[in-house]
Design a protein around this motif. Structure first.
Motif, PDB file in Angstrom:
ATOM      1  N   ILE A 178      22.732  18.359  36.112  1.00 35.34           N
ATOM      2  CA  ILE A 178      23.019  18.876  34.768  1.00 35.34           C
ATOM      3  C   ILE A 178      24.144  19.905  34.846  1.00 35.34           C
ATOM      4  O   ILE A 178      25.103  19.856  34.079  1.00 35.34           O
ATOM      5  CB  ILE A 178      21.760  19.495  34.119  1.00 35.34           C
ATOM      6  N   LEU A 179      24.027  20.834  35.778  1.00 36.62           N
ATOM      7  CA  LEU A 179      24.996  21.930  35.866  1.00 36.62           C
ATOM      8  C   LEU A 179      26.378  21.487  36.320  1.00 36.62           C
ATOM      9  O   LEU A 179      27.384  22.072  35.931  1.00 36.62           O
ATOM     10  CB  LEU A 179      24.469  23.023  36.798  1.00 36.62           C
TER      11      LEU A 179
ATOM     12  N   LEU B 297      21.109  31.850  31.422  1.00 33.02           N
ATOM     13  CA  LEU B 297      19.690  32.159  31.624  1.00 33.02           C
ATOM     14  C   LEU B 297      19.351  32.352  33.102  1.00 33.02           C
ATOM     15  O   LEU B 297      18.571  33.243  33.449  1.00 33.02           O
ATOM     16  CB  LEU B 297      18.811  31.066  31.008  1.00 33.02           C
ATOM     17  N   LEU B 298      19.926  31.525  33.964  1.00 27.65           N
ATOM     18  CA  LEU B 298      19.702  31.709  35.405  1.00 27.65           C
ATOM     19  C   LEU B 298      20.182  33.082  35.846  1.00 27.65           C
ATOM     20  O   LEU B 298      19.507  33.768  36.623  1.00 27.65           O
ATOM     21  CB  LEU B 298      20.413  30.615  36.208  1.00 27.65           C
TER      22      LEU B 298
ATOM     23  N   ALA C 181      27.514  23.236  26.021  1.00 27.45           N
ATOM     24  CA  ALA C 181      26.648  24.307  25.506  1.00 27.45           C
ATOM     25  C   ALA C 181      25.356  24.401  26.311  1.00 27.45           C
ATOM     26  O   ALA C 181      24.899  25.499  26.645  1.00 27.45           O
ATOM     27  CB  ALA C 181      26.350  24.083  24.024  1.00 27.45           C
ATOM     28  N   VAL C 182      24.759  23.260  26.650  1.00 28.81           N
ATOM     29  CA  VAL C 182      23.522  23.251  27.451  1.00 28.81           C
ATOM     30  C   VAL C 182      23.800  23.826  28.836  1.00 28.81           C
ATOM     31  O   VAL C 182      23.053  24.675  29.338  1.00 28.81           O
ATOM     32  CB  VAL C 182      22.933  21.824  27.554  1.00 28.81           C
ATOM     33  N   THR C 183      24.879  23.387  29.460  1.00 29.79           N
ATOM     34  CA  THR C 183      25.237  23.880  30.784  1.00 29.79           C
ATOM     35  C   THR C 183      25.480  25.388  30.775  1.00 29.79           C
ATOM     36  O   THR C 183      24.938  26.117  31.615  1.00 29.79           O
ATOM     37  CB  THR C 183      26.491  23.153  31.301  1.00 29.79           C
ATOM     38  N   ASN C 184      26.258  25.849  29.805  1.00 27.41           N
ATOM     39  CA  ASN C 184      26.539  27.282  29.704  1.00 27.41           C
ATOM     40  C   ASN C 184      25.259  28.076  29.496  1.00 27.41           C
ATOM     41  O   ASN C 184      25.077  29.138  30.100  1.00 27.41           O
ATOM     42  CB  ASN C 184      27.515  27.564  28.559  1.00 27.41           C
TER      43      ASN C 184
END
Length: 80
Positions: free
Chosen positions: A39-40, A14-15, A6-9
């Protein structure tokens, strides 16, 4: 879906929305590009809240805005 995914997505969305590169986000957030890439791309599966806050600052959003999505609201229990 787990929290890491979820954080990665969310970061990828956002990017894209902000039309920012990893290097631009690194400059704006004072987070090294290698940390963002880790992270990504799965090398760092547990980014700290301070790092996420710094990334939010670089993106010009609040932590509440970062986590206020259906993905985060519907996360499954991590400990089963």
């Amino acid at each position: 879906m787990n929290t890491y995914t979820a954080v990665t997505n969310r970061l990828l969305v956002l990017l894209d929305e902000k039309r920012m590169s990893i290097n631009k986000l690194a400059t704006e957030s004072a987070v090294p590009p290698s940390t963002i890439k880790n992270i990504l791309y799965g090398k760092s599966v547990n980014p700290g809240i301070v790092t996420i806050k710094m990334l939010c600052d670089g993106l010009g959003i609040s932590l509440k805005e970062f986590f206020d999505t259906s993905e985060f609201k519907e996360l499954e229990q991590e400990i089963k």
